[in-house]
Design a protein around this motif. Structure first.
Motif, PDB file in Angstrom:
ATOM      1  N   GLY A 109     -17.654 -93.893 -60.581  1.00  0.00           N
ATOM      2  CA  GLY A 109     -17.314 -94.476 -59.153  1.00  0.00           C
ATOM      3  C   GLY A 109     -17.286 -96.025 -59.730  1.00  0.00           C
ATOM      4  O   GLY A 109     -15.804 -96.897 -58.899  1.00  0.00           O
ATOM      5  N   PRO A 122     -15.831 -93.233 -53.429  1.00  0.00           N
ATOM      6  CA  PRO A 122     -16.122 -93.841 -54.574  1.00  0.00           C
ATOM      7  C   PRO A 122     -17.807 -94.466 -54.296  1.00  0.00           C
ATOM      8  O   PRO A 122     -18.502 -94.393 -54.727  1.00  0.00           O
ATOM      9  CB  PRO A 122     -15.732 -95.065 -55.205  1.00  0.00           C
ATOM     10  CG  PRO A 122     -13.974 -94.021 -54.679  1.00  0.00           C
ATOM     11  CD  PRO A 122     -14.839 -93.779 -53.778  1.00  0.00           C
ATOM     12  N   GLY A 170     -20.095 -91.576 -53.920  1.00  0.00           N
ATOM     13  CA  GLY A 170     -20.372 -90.831 -54.978  1.00  0.00           C
ATOM     14  C   GLY A 170     -21.260 -91.943 -55.634  1.00  0.00           C
ATOM     15  O   GLY A 170     -22.186 -91.173 -56.377  1.00  0.00           O
TER      16      GLY A 170
END
Length: 474
Positions: free
Chosen positions: A328, A348, A351
């Motif tokens: 990420g 991202p 994550g």
């Protein structure tokens, strides 16, 4: 209520400060290094003095020192809100961290002595712990809204809350008997000033020049003071950092993994907050709301890790979490000013939050695996210190990387509101380059964890021992 209120206030302060950095830098005309010092000075004082703060409570009475710590935190919050330049704000933030270092560890100890063993105490501990999660989410929204009015309000709001905590604490809390023990004041001061000196040298290097006398002298002084700290700890009667706790190989690698995971998280929150405000043009409130999916991802990752940590070797959980964070952050390091939240940041952010939650749950349990109940408290405290101090130390290095990148591309070291488009592009490239440094820290945390050889059964035992230590604490 008063103990949970203190924890909520401390967590809120750490969260909202990151969102306010852009506004503070513009208002006070801070350099990039000065901006970072707003968060670094607090974290260094908090982490460096935390172990001493807990023992001061044991030495002089926990209720008394809790009130002193909250009072100091409240007074310094007022000084932060009234700060008129870089120096006064950084000094007030360091004082605020000192107050938190006294009040926070004392508050947790008071939970055990204020409530009777059994369901009542367990509920109190659960409420106290929940304040961390509540504070993190609330801080994103309240902090963003307050910063939009004025960054000063994120500090001034602590004043009435702190006064209320002191007023209610005096009749509500029961004083503990003081214990005659020798305080390792010398060790705490050497560690804190040594780390501060190193951070100063590293963070000021890009601006003053690495061959500057101030930079070289600061780095040399920091190393000298930390060497003196190690000597003092070996000879102290009651050291704040007992070397006997580091005799276990798995524990050493656990602390190393905790350090790098904490470093990655701390620096990521700082630079993502800067990117979305200074480059993408988000208001502080919108920036705070943009971080909420991160907290959601972290909560999901933590919940899942808590269930599987007794079935899967912890090193694999930390590695998986570290890999997710690294991927990420590497993606984040490729973004530019044309990025949009839904297309480029949302996934991202979720994550990375999930990776953090998945990695950080097993590590504290690894730190206390295989030890007696009486050693769990000191090891837990050292774990907290490692997490807290890793941030400012890493931010000095990663901040120097970001500033050097910005300057090498024609940017300036100053307030973003005064930059032209080319300079803002260079600034954005510096921010994303910082995320590359965060990715390296996350990768190291995962790789170091591979050397932790603890089994799920040992982690389950540590989990049970930790719960027992909380229930029997006095």
């Amino acid at each position: 209520m008063v103990l949970g209120g203190l924890q909520l206030m401390v967590v809120l302060d750490g969260t909202v400060a990151n969102l306010a950095l852009a506004k503070v830098q513009d208002d006070l005309g801070l350099s990039d290094a000065g901006r970072n010092w707003v968060v670094v000075s607090y974290a260094l004082a908090f982490g460096g003095l935390m172990l001493l703060g807990g023992r001061i409570g044991d030495r002089f009475g926990r209720k008394r020192m809790f009130v002193v710590g909250v009072g100091l935190f409240t007074l310094s919050s007022l000084l932060c809100g009234l700060a008129f330049d870089e120096g006064t704000l950084i000094a007030a933030r360091a004082l605020q961290g000192t107050g938190a270092a006294i009040a926070s560890p004392t508050a947790l100890a008071l939970v055990a002595t204020t409530f009777a063993p059994g369901p009542v105490r367990n509920q109190a501990i659960a409420i106290y712990a929940a304040m961390t999660g509540v504070g993190s989410i609330t801080g994103l929204i309240v902090g963003g809204a307050l910063t939009q009015v004025s960054w000063r309000w994120i500090f001034l709001i602590n004043v009435p809350i702190g006064i209320a905590i002191v007023v209610f604490a005096i009749p509500a809390l029961r004083e503990t008997a003081p214990h005659k023990l020798e305080l390792d004041v010398k060790g705490a001061i050497l560690a804190t000033i040594g780390c501060t000196s190193l951070v100063f040298g590293i963070s000021e290097g890009p601006e003053l020049g690495w061959d500057s006398g101030a930079v070289i002298g600061s780095l040399a002084l920091g190393l000298l003071l930390l060497a003196a700290f190690l000597f003092v700890e070996r000879t102290a009667t009651n050291p704040i950092l007992p070397f006997s706790l580091f005799g276990d190989r798995d524990r050493v690698f656990t602390f190393a993994s905790i350090f790098f995971a904490g470093a990655s998280l701390f620096c990521t929150t700082v630079y993502v907050a800067q990117f979305v405000q200074n480059i993408m043009g988000y208001t502080p409130l919108k920036a705070g709301l943009a971080f909420i999916p991160f907290a959601v991802g972290l909560g999901i990752g933590s919940a899942l890790a808590s269930k599987v940590v007794v079935r899967i070797e912890p090193r694999w959980l930390v590695l998986i979490g570290g890999v997710i964070m690294t991927v990420g952050l590497l993606y984040g390091s490729t973004l530019d000013g044309d990025a949009t939240y839904l297309r480029d940041l949302l996934l991202p952010v979720v994550g990375i939050g999930f990776g953090v939650g998945f990695a950080v749950v097993p590590l504290p349990l690894c730190a206390v695996a295989g030890v007696g109940e009486t050693e769990i408290g000191p090891l837990t405290a050292i774990t907290q210190v490692a997490q807290t101090l890793s941030g400012p130390l890493a931010l000095a290095v990663i901040g120097a990387m970001a500033t050097s990148k910005t300057l090498s591309e024609g940017g300036t070291n100053g307030a973003p509101s005064e930059m032209n488009p080319m300079q803002l592009t260079a600034l954005g490239n510096g921010y994303t380059f910082a995320l590359l440094g965060c990715a390296v820290c996350a990768a190291i945390a995962g790789l170091v964890a591979l050397f932790i050889r603890l089994t799920p059964a040992q982690v389950a035992q540590a989990q049970a021992a930790t719960e027992a230590a909380q229930q029997h604490a006095v």
